[in-house]
Motif scaffolding. Structure first.
Motif, PDB file in Angstrom:
ATOM      1  N   UNK A 115       0.830  -1.209   0.000  1.00  0.00           N
ATOM      2  CA  UNK A 115       0.000   0.000   0.000  1.00  0.00           C
ATOM      3  C   UNK A 115       0.861   1.254   0.000  1.00  0.00           C
ATOM      4  N   UNK A 116       1.933   1.253   0.813  1.00  0.00           N
ATOM      5  CA  UNK A 116       2.826   2.412   0.839  1.00  0.00           C
ATOM      6  C   UNK A 116       3.493   2.629  -0.524  1.00  0.00           C
ATOM      7  N   UNK A 117       3.907   1.535  -1.146  1.00  0.00           N
ATOM      8  CA  UNK A 117       4.548   1.646  -2.461  1.00  0.00           C
ATOM      9  C   UNK A 117       3.570   2.170  -3.513  1.00  0.00           C
ATOM     10  N   UNK A 118       2.338   1.705  -3.475  1.00  0.00           N
ATOM     11  CA  UNK A 118       1.330   2.188  -4.423  1.00  0.00           C
ATOM     12  C   UNK A 118       1.054   3.677  -4.219  1.00  0.00           C
ATOM     13  N   UNK A 119       0.971   4.109  -2.951  1.00  0.00           N
ATOM     14  CA  UNK A 119       0.740   5.525  -2.656  1.00  0.00           C
ATOM     15  C   UNK A 119       1.910   6.378  -3.132  1.00  0.00           C
ATOM     16  N   UNK A 120       3.126   5.895  -2.925  1.00  0.00           N
ATOM     17  CA  UNK A 120       4.314   6.638  -3.355  1.00  0.00           C
ATOM     18  C   UNK A 120       4.350   6.786  -4.876  1.00  0.00           C
ATOM     19  N   UNK A 121       4.065   5.704  -5.599  1.00  0.00           N
ATOM     20  CA  UNK A 121       4.100   5.771  -7.061  1.00  0.00           C
ATOM     21  C   UNK A 121       2.987   6.661  -7.603  1.00  0.00           C
ATOM     22  N   UNK A 122       1.852   6.690  -6.937  1.00  0.00           N
ATOM     23  CA  UNK A 122       0.763   7.566  -7.366  1.00  0.00           C
ATOM     24  C   UNK A 122       1.150   9.033  -7.203  1.00  0.00           C
ATOM     25  N   UNK A 123       1.784   9.362  -6.087  1.00  0.00           N
ATOM     26  CA  UNK A 123       2.222  10.741  -5.877  1.00  0.00           C
ATOM     27  C   UNK A 123       3.292  11.142  -6.893  1.00  0.00           C
ATOM     28  N   UNK A 124       4.214  10.231  -7.196  1.00  0.00           N
ATOM     29  CA  UNK A 124       5.240  10.530  -8.191  1.00  0.00           C
ATOM     30  C   UNK A 124       4.628  10.757  -9.569  1.00  0.00           C
ATOM     31  N   UNK A 125       3.627   9.979  -9.904  1.00  0.00           N
ATOM     32  CA  UNK A 125       2.966  10.143 -11.203  1.00  0.00           C
ATOM     33  C   UNK A 125       2.257  11.488 -11.291  1.00  0.00           C
ATOM     34  N   UNK A 126       1.591  11.895 -10.213  1.00  0.00           N
ATOM     35  CA  UNK A 126       0.920  13.193 -10.210  1.00  0.00           C
ATOM     36  C   UNK A 126       1.920  14.336 -10.341  1.00  0.00           C
ATOM     37  N   UNK A 127       3.072  14.216  -9.683  1.00  0.00           N
ATOM     38  CA  UNK A 127       4.100  15.250  -9.803  1.00  0.00           C
ATOM     39  C   UNK A 127       4.606  15.362 -11.241  1.00  0.00           C
ATOM     40  N   UNK A 128       4.829  14.214 -11.875  1.00  0.00           N
ATOM     41  CA  UNK A 128       5.303  14.236 -13.264  1.00  0.00           C
ATOM     42  C   UNK A 128       4.273  14.880 -14.189  1.00  0.00           C
ATOM     43  N   UNK A 129       2.999  14.578 -13.979  1.00  0.00           N
ATOM     44  CA  UNK A 129       1.952  15.173 -14.812  1.00  0.00           C
ATOM     45  C   UNK A 129       1.874  16.686 -14.620  1.00  0.00           C
ATOM     46  N   UNK A 130       2.026  17.149 -13.381  1.00  0.00           N
ATOM     47  CA  UNK A 130       1.998  18.592 -13.119  1.00  0.00           C
ATOM     48  C   UNK A 130       3.178  19.290 -13.799  1.00  0.00           C
ATOM     49  N   UNK A 131       4.351  18.650 -13.751  1.00  0.00           N
ATOM     50  CA  UNK A 131       5.525  19.244 -14.405  1.00  0.00           C
ATOM     51  C   UNK A 131       5.309  19.343 -15.913  1.00  0.00           C
ATOM     52  N   UNK A 132       4.756  18.291 -16.507  1.00  0.00           N
ATOM     53  CA  UNK A 132       4.489  18.320 -17.947  1.00  0.00           C
ATOM     54  C   UNK A 132       3.460  19.388 -18.297  1.00  0.00           C
ATOM     55  N   UNK A 133       2.434  19.540 -17.468  1.00  0.00           N
ATOM     56  CA  UNK A 133       1.426  20.572 -17.732  1.00  0.00           C
ATOM     57  C   UNK A 133       2.043  21.965 -17.684  1.00  0.00           C
ATOM     58  N   UNK A 134       2.917  22.212 -16.702  1.00  0.00           N
ATOM     59  CA  UNK A 134       3.561  23.525 -16.617  1.00  0.00           C
ATOM     60  C   UNK A 134       4.457  23.780 -17.831  1.00  0.00           C
ATOM     61  N   UNK A 135       5.167  22.734 -18.282  1.00  0.00           N
ATOM     62  CA  UNK A 135       6.044  22.902 -19.444  1.00  0.00           C
ATOM     63  C   UNK A 135       5.239  23.193 -20.706  1.00  0.00           C
ATOM     64  N   UNK A 136       4.130  22.477 -20.897  1.00  0.00           N
ATOM     65  CA  UNK A 136       3.309  22.690 -22.093  1.00  0.00           C
ATOM     66  C   UNK A 136       2.668  24.071 -22.072  1.00  0.00           C
ATOM     67  N   UNK A 137       2.175  24.482 -20.910  1.00  0.00           N
ATOM     68  CA  UNK A 137       1.549  25.808 -20.821  1.00  0.00           C
ATOM     69  C   UNK A 137       2.574  26.915 -21.053  1.00  0.00           C
ATOM     70  N   UNK A 138       3.793  26.743 -20.519  1.00  0.00           N
ATOM     71  CA  UNK A 138       4.835  27.748 -20.740  1.00  0.00           C
ATOM     72  C   UNK A 138       5.231  27.805 -22.212  1.00  0.00           C
ATOM     73  N   UNK A 139       5.314  26.652 -22.853  1.00  0.00           N
ATOM     74  CA  UNK A 139       5.665  26.627 -24.275  1.00  0.00           C
ATOM     75  C   UNK A 139       4.575  27.290 -25.114  1.00  0.00           C
ATOM     76  N   UNK A 140       3.324  26.995 -24.801  1.00  0.00           N
ATOM     77  CA  UNK A 140       2.221  27.595 -25.555  1.00  0.00           C
ATOM     78  C   UNK A 140       2.197  29.115 -25.381  1.00  0.00           C
TER      79      UNK A 140
END
Length: 204
Positions: A115-140
């Motif tokens: 359960x701890x590992x699943x929670x950690x990987x979910x948080x890491x995935x959300x962080x990566x998605x937020x970083x990609x969203x910021x990069x795409x918005x800045x590029x646009x």
């Protein structure tokens, strides 16, 4: 005397096998090579029933081959990698491992760890998605500002970089290269199975 001369005037010299003088005319016989020919055989008249029986056998043979090809066309070619060999099925009990029993405490610990590992990987995935969203918005946003300043620069900025497309990467090898290594040529034996109804292309 005149009679004697007239008789000699009628004489003619011809090349014959005996090389003799004679008073007859030249025949000039010629011969052709021997061909050893023989008269054509008379065509036998066959019974119409026999001819019909032969045609029926030939037609049945072709129909049988067509049915066999149609039957095999519906069969899919088996994939050996997805099928378990019969020898392994027979050795299933011998290959089965007898694992020790896990205590309840160990099971609970593993469940909490998962359960701890699943929670950690979910948080890491959300962080990566937020970083990609910021990069795409800045590029646009940057492209919009560039287009507002110059349309020509904007069109150049959205073009693909041709220098980055043919990428050649030389990564680390599994083992170091051996200098001046002479490769040994071995025999190649094709063990590919040919199934019934399969069309095999000739080797080039």
């Amino acid at each position: 005397m005149l009679k004697l001369l007239s008789s000699f005037s009628r004489c003619s010299i011809s090349k014959t096998f005996s090389n003799k003088l004679h008073t007859s005319n030249q025949l000039n016989f010629q011969y052709t090579p021997v061909l050893f020919a023989e008269p054509l055989k008379k065509k036998r008249k066959m019974d119409p029933a026999v001819i019909k029986a032969r045609e029926d056998r030939r037609r049945k043979k072709l129909e049988k081959q067509i049915r066999r090809l149609e039957k095999n066309s519906r069969q899919l070619k088996p994939i050996d990698d997805l099928e378990t060999p019969l020898t392994l099925i027979d050795q299933k009990e011998q290959r089965a491992r007898k694992l020790p029993a896990i205590s309840e405490k160990e099971q609970e610990y593993r469940a909490l760890l998962l359960k701890k590992w699943s929670k950690y990987r979910n948080e890491e995935n959300l962080k990566d998605l937020k970083i990609l969203d910021r990069m795409v918005s800045a590029q646009t946003k940057a492209l919009d500002e560039l287009r507002f300043e110059s349309e020509e620069l904007y069109q150049q900025a959205i073009q693909h970089d041709i220098e980055l497309i043919p990428i050649h990467i030389n990564g680390p090898m599994a083992s170091p290269k051996i200098e001046n290594y002479s490769f040994v040529d071995g025999d190649y034996i094709d063990t590919t199975k040919v199934y019934e109804g399969e069309v095999v292309e000739p080797k080039k």
